[in-house]
Design a protein around this motif. Structure first.
Motif, PDB file in Angstrom:
ATOM      1  N   MET A   1       2.044   5.008 -34.410  1.00 48.78           N
ATOM      2  CA  MET A   1       0.721   5.291 -33.833  1.00 48.78           C
ATOM      3  C   MET A   1       0.370   6.782 -33.946  1.00 48.78           C
ATOM      4  O   MET A   1      -0.773   7.140 -34.176  1.00 48.78           O
ATOM      5  N   ILE A   2       1.405   7.620 -33.840  1.00 48.32           N
ATOM      6  CA  ILE A   2       1.149   9.063 -33.980  1.00 48.32           C
ATOM      7  C   ILE A   2       0.535   9.350 -35.362  1.00 48.32           C
ATOM      8  O   ILE A   2      -0.352  10.192 -35.502  1.00 48.32           O
ATOM      9  N   LYS A   3       0.970   8.588 -36.353  1.00 51.97           N
ATOM     10  CA  LYS A   3       0.435   8.764 -37.713  1.00 51.97           C
ATOM     11  C   LYS A   3      -1.034   8.344 -37.751  1.00 51.97           C
ATOM     12  O   LYS A   3      -1.839   8.960 -38.444  1.00 51.97           O
ATOM     13  N   ASP A   4      -1.388   7.296 -36.995  1.00 50.73           N
ATOM     14  CA  ASP A   4      -2.788   6.867 -36.968  1.00 50.73           C
ATOM     15  C   ASP A   4      -3.668   7.966 -36.371  1.00 50.73           C
ATOM     16  O   ASP A   4      -4.769   8.228 -36.850  1.00 50.73           O
ATOM     17  N   VAL A   5      -3.163   8.596 -35.301  1.00 52.98           N
ATOM     18  CA  VAL A   5      -3.937   9.677 -34.674  1.00 52.98           C
ATOM     19  C   VAL A   5      -4.104  10.817 -35.677  1.00 52.98           C
ATOM     20  O   VAL A   5      -5.201  11.352 -35.864  1.00 52.98           O
ATOM     21  N   LEU A   6      -3.005  11.155 -36.334  1.00 49.14           N
ATOM     22  CA  LEU A   6      -3.039  12.240 -37.316  1.00 49.14           C
ATOM     23  C   LEU A   6      -4.010  11.921 -38.449  1.00 49.14           C
ATOM     24  O   LEU A   6      -4.854  12.748 -38.814  1.00 49.14           O
ATOM     25  N   ASP A   7      -3.904  10.724 -39.002  1.00 46.09           N
ATOM     26  CA  ASP A   7      -4.783  10.350 -40.116  1.00 46.09           C
ATOM     27  C   ASP A   7      -6.246  10.337 -39.675  1.00 46.09           C
ATOM     28  O   ASP A   7      -7.137  10.712 -40.436  1.00 46.09           O
ATOM     29  N   PHE A   8      -6.479   9.900 -38.454  1.00 45.59           N
ATOM     30  CA  PHE A   8      -7.844   9.871 -37.926  1.00 45.59           C
ATOM     31  C   PHE A   8      -8.398  11.297 -37.833  1.00 45.59           C
ATOM     32  O   PHE A   8      -9.528  11.569 -38.236  1.00 45.59           O
ATOM     33  N   LEU A   9      -7.574  12.217 -37.318  1.00 43.21           N
ATOM     34  CA  LEU A   9      -8.003  13.621 -37.220  1.00 43.21           C
ATOM     35  C   LEU A   9      -8.285  14.196 -38.608  1.00 43.21           C
ATOM     36  O   LEU A   9      -9.255  14.896 -38.822  1.00 43.21           O
ATOM     37  N   LYS A  10      -7.405  13.866 -39.560  1.00 43.62           N
ATOM     38  CA  LYS A  10      -7.568  14.407 -40.916  1.00 43.62           C
ATOM     39  C   LYS A  10      -8.840  13.892 -41.581  1.00 43.62           C
ATOM     40  O   LYS A  10      -9.426  14.568 -42.423  1.00 43.62           O
ATOM     41  N   ALA A  11      -9.220  12.673 -41.215  1.00 41.24           N
ATOM     42  CA  ALA A  11     -10.387  12.053 -41.868  1.00 41.24           C
ATOM     43  C   ALA A  11     -11.710  12.622 -41.358  1.00 41.24           C
ATOM     44  O   ALA A  11     -12.768  12.329 -41.917  1.00 41.24           O
ATOM     45  N   GLN A  12     -11.674  13.453 -40.290  1.00 40.60           N
ATOM     46  CA  GLN A  12     -12.919  13.979 -39.713  1.00 40.60           C
ATOM     47  C   GLN A  12     -13.329  15.286 -40.376  1.00 40.60           C
ATOM     48  O   GLN A  12     -12.474  16.075 -40.778  1.00 40.60           O
TER      49      GLN A  12
END
Ligand code: BTN
Length: 318
Positions: A1-12
């Motif tokens: 899940m930490i990776k999902d948060v990271l990927d979400f932040l990167k996509a912004q």
């Protein structure tokens, strides 16, 4: 899940609120906050502004699984990743994983090694966060004597990845040294667990000198930083190495060794040259003529005799 948060932040493009992250990823606001705190401890610089939310400022140049896997786009290589700050040697850890049955494509990264090893009993200098030190586990349906094909395929892949990321044209010194201007930039160590007629698994150890300074490198070595004049992202290069290996490994399995050999020959630092090879306590002199379909080097001696060399060290190129 930490990776999902990271990927979400990167996509912004800009800031994103905690609420938006929590809604999109279907996790609580507290969980969002905890993951962000954890990412910060790993070295991610994340700005937090009231009423705006979070924004990623920089990522650490660490070979973390969540970075390596980001837009890696491979099917096999790197689908299972292990990461250590420090290890004796990634070879030993990967070997244990091989014995435990971990799948083909598993990769072990270390930021530093205390007992990094090279071919022929040499050591591999592995300073912290300056290079790429990895071992890759493969399970090819090959005979043990075909293992050199994997080493040559890896050398081709590393050269292609370096070229793509830095624009630098490197050469391959048989069997497995990546060189530029006669100095060693990267090396490959292949270790096998095999029966007489079957490879159980093969560990490919790769060491690349990336951001080390000349003064810290062995005399006959160089680094990408020394060659191109700037530091570069080890993450991007490591990802590209894994992508190139996947592509060439599939070529090797689907189309055979010939296309790999052709690429290898095009980058050879020794072909057509007069060389001296130290092999099994003797020196072989002659012209490096070809590589055969098993990956052995064919050396034409002055007598006209063609010697087939399976392992050794090119000690001199004329
Ligand atoms: C050589 O050129 O002699 C081979 C060097 C291989 C070095 C790599 S670094 C990662 C992996 N772990 C090791 O201990 N060795 C290989």
């Amino acid at each position: 899940m930490i990776k999902d948060v990271l990927d979400f932040l990167k996509a912004q493009d800009g800031f994103v609120s905690g609420e938006e992250i929590s809604r999109n990823l279907k996790i609580s606001r507290t969980a969002v906050w905890k993951h962000i705190a954890r990412l910060r401890t790993e070295g991610y610089l994340i700005e937090a502004v009231p009423h705006l939310g979070y924004r990623i400022i920089s990522i650490p140049d660490k070979l973390l699984p969540e970075e390596i896997s980001y837009q890696l786009n491979t099917k096999v290589i790197g689908q299972s990743l292990f990461y250590y700050e420090t290890l004796g040697s990634t070879m030993d850890t990967a070997f244990e994983l091989g014995l435990k049955g971990f799948p083909e494509g598993t990769v072990v990264f270390a930021e530093s090694q205390t007992k990094g090893r090279g071919r022929l009993g040499r050591s591999w200098f592995s300073p912290k966060e300056k290079g790429i030190y990895l071992s890759l586990l493969l399970r090819p349906e090959f005979l043990p004597q075909e293992a050199p094909k994997i080493t040559l395929m890896t050398a081709v892949s590393i050269s292609e990845a370096i070229k793509k990321i830095t624009g630098l044209s490197v050469l391959i010194k048989w069997p497995n040294d990546i060189v530029v201007g006669g100095k060693k930039l990267a090396g490959i160590l292949t270790e096998l667990d095999a029966e007489a007629d079957k490879i159980k698994f093969i560990n490919i150890g790769i060491g690349i000198n990336v951001n080390s300074s000349k003064s810290f490198l062995p005399k006959e070595s160089t680094s990408l930083k020394e060659e191109i004049g700037t530091e570069l992202s080890r993450i991007e290069l490591a990802r590209e190495v894994l992508r190139a290996i996947e592509s060439n490994y599939f070529i090797l399995k689907d189309k055979g060794f010939k296309p790999i050999l052709e690429k290898w020959l095009a980058s050879s630092a020794i072909l057509g040259k007069r060389i001296e090879i130290s092999s099994q306590n003797r020196i072989i002199c002659g012209e490096a003529q070809d590589i055969d379909m098993d990956g052995a080097l064919l050396v034409r001696q002055d007598t006209g005799f063609i010697e087939r060399v399976l392992s050794g060290d090119v000690v001199r190129i004329y």
